[in-house]
Scaffold this motif. Sequence first.
Motif, short mmCIF file in Angstrom:
data_model
loop_
_atom_site.label_atom_id
_atom_site.label_comp_id
_atom_site.label_asym_id
_atom_site.label_seq_id
_atom_site.Cartn_x
_atom_site.Cartn_y
_atom_site.Cartn_z
N ASP A 1 40.44 9.85 28.44
CA ASP A 1 39.84 10.94 27.66
C ASP A 1 38.36 10.72 27.41
N GLY A 2 37.78 9.66 27.99
CA GLY A 2 36.36 9.39 27.80
C GLY A 2 36.04 8.73 26.49
N VAL A 3 36.99 8.02 25.91
CA VAL A 3 36.81 7.36 24.63
C VAL A 3 36.74 5.85 24.84
N TRP B 1 34.13 5.53 20.00
CA TRP B 1 33.18 6.58 20.28
C TRP B 1 33.38 7.23 21.64
N ASN B 2 32.86 8.45 21.73
CA ASN B 2 33.00 9.24 22.95
C ASN B 2 31.89 8.91 23.93
N VAL C 1 30.72 13.39 26.72
CA VAL C 1 30.36 14.45 25.77
C VAL C 1 30.11 15.72 26.56
N GLY D 1 33.15 16.09 18.40
CA GLY D 1 34.25 15.44 19.12
C GLY D 1 34.59 14.06 18.61
N GLY D 2 33.90 13.59 17.58
CA GLY D 2 34.14 12.25 17.05
C GLY D 2 32.83 11.55 16.75
N ALA E 1 29.35 9.51 18.86
CA ALA E 1 28.70 9.26 20.14
C ALA E 1 27.32 8.66 19.90
#
Length: 281
Positions: free
Chosen positions: A69-71, A48-49, A52, A137-138, A140
């Motif tokens: 990448d903040g993941v 998860w991100n 965001v 974006g995936g 969150a």
Amino acid sequence: MMLPPDSHVHSQFSWDTKTGDMVRSCERAVELGLPGIAFTEHLDHTVWNVVVNGDTTAATRLADLVDPDGVLTPPAFDVEGYLALIDECRDRFPGLRIMAGLETGEPHWHADAVGKILSAGEFDRVLGSLHCLPHPGGYAEPWALFPHGDAPEILRSYLTEIVNLVTGTEIFTILAHIDYPLRFWPTEKAGPFDLADYEEEYRTALKATAASGKALEINTRIPLNATILKWWHQEGGDAVSFGSDAHLPTAVGHGFQEASAMAEAFGFRPTAIPHDLWRRA
């Protein structure tokens, strides 16, 4: 009043806590006179991100687990080490019912992976949790989505996905913290939260949970709104579980006096087995 077992506790085997301690949590349960404790460690497979729309607040807090990448990819669960320490604690605390457990994140999306871990041992309490929602974006968590979206819409999406969670798999028996997004409700942006605005969505999720035969958790991390428990009873809910969601030993059993009294007021009672779920009277 006889207190229920704490069926939602995290130890050092949960990836999101550096303060958990299985032995000290058992000591706390004994001190409180709880009949049992379940170590429901996080078992997560959703990537998860954390970042965001460029918001890096949470990325800073979770920096050691977040990629550039903040993941965030949840670490693997040490099932062998966990089960070995469960056995040690059972020997050390023979008067306390110590239950092996898991808090499975989005298990309806990851049934095969969850099933593989469950096959490694005997687990007494398996919780199902919805922590993440899809977004462009995936995936969150609600706390990361609220600053960048419509809060009522996000909550309604969460409750819709709860229906998919409880109907989509039989791998868990207890629905954890149906009020999870409310921990992060953005009052300054969305105004004070009013449960009545979401009665239809909550009742739909509760009815689906009851029909699935699963129990509802009274999570005491924040006090469960009594109206949700009333709706649970009205929609046919048969059983409740109590969970502190403790990530440190001193939080074990937090709020159980008040939660037990509330459960009794809405018609749920302990059974002849002290460490069992509370059942509809």
